[in-house]
Design a protein around this motif. Sequence first.
Motif, PDB file in Angstrom:
ATOM      1  N   PRO A  58      43.172  25.000-100.621  1.00 26.08           N
ATOM      2  CA  PRO A  58      41.896  25.713-100.701  1.00 26.08           C
ATOM      3  C   PRO A  58      40.700  24.778-100.516  1.00 26.08           C
ATOM      4  O   PRO A  58      39.705  25.164 -99.910  1.00 26.08           O
ATOM      5  CB  PRO A  58      41.918  26.329-102.097  1.00 26.08           C
ATOM      6  CG  PRO A  58      43.375  26.507-102.395  1.00 26.08           C
ATOM      7  CD  PRO A  58      44.038  25.302-101.766  1.00 26.08           C
ATOM      8  N   PHE A  61      40.260  24.146 -96.794  1.00 22.80           N
ATOM      9  CA  PHE A  61      39.747  25.355 -96.163  1.00 22.80           C
ATOM     10  C   PHE A  61      38.265  25.537 -96.473  1.00 22.80           C
ATOM     11  O   PHE A  61      37.467  25.856 -95.588  1.00 22.80           O
ATOM     12  CB  PHE A  61      40.547  26.585 -96.621  1.00 22.80           C
ATOM     13  CG  PHE A  61      40.208  27.819 -95.853  1.00 22.80           C
ATOM     14  CD1 PHE A  61      40.938  28.160 -94.727  1.00 22.80           C
ATOM     15  CD2 PHE A  61      39.156  28.636 -96.239  1.00 22.80           C
ATOM     16  CE1 PHE A  61      40.610  29.290 -94.000  1.00 22.80           C
ATOM     17  CE2 PHE A  61      38.829  29.762 -95.512  1.00 22.80           C
ATOM     18  CZ  PHE A  61      39.555  30.097 -94.391  1.00 22.80           C
ATOM     19  N   GLY A  97      42.215  30.553 -99.318  1.00 26.24           N
ATOM     20  CA  GLY A  97      41.001  29.814 -98.972  1.00 26.24           C
ATOM     21  C   GLY A  97      39.790  30.716 -98.850  1.00 26.24           C
ATOM     22  O   GLY A  97      38.708  30.402 -99.368  1.00 26.24           O
TER      23      GLY A  97
END
Length: 109
Positions: A58, A61, A97
Amino acid sequence: MQEMTIDLNAVTGTKHIRNLSGKERGIAARQHFCLDSIDGQPGTVEVRIPEYVDTISPSFFQGLFSQSIAALHGKDAFLKKYHFIVNEQQKRWVDVGIRNATSSRQSLV
């Protein structure tokens, strides 16, 4: 309408990196692909994530796409512009994400 392609193979060291992680690396990838400029251009962007990439954190992203989500005023417009070509496992990472990048706590960070 013009379509562009972003291939994350360009930031994986040609199959040497299987896990994309770290906000700083995401920001570096964002700069590499000139996303600030692309966000303001008409057309769509095809984002290709190579099959050999196992994980997209995450934080990576968010470094790569959180400014795009903000510039495009949210998830729906972002997904109209950016089309992800991914396998099922990668789709889950992309969804996480996006969810993290659009959560209200993101504004606190």
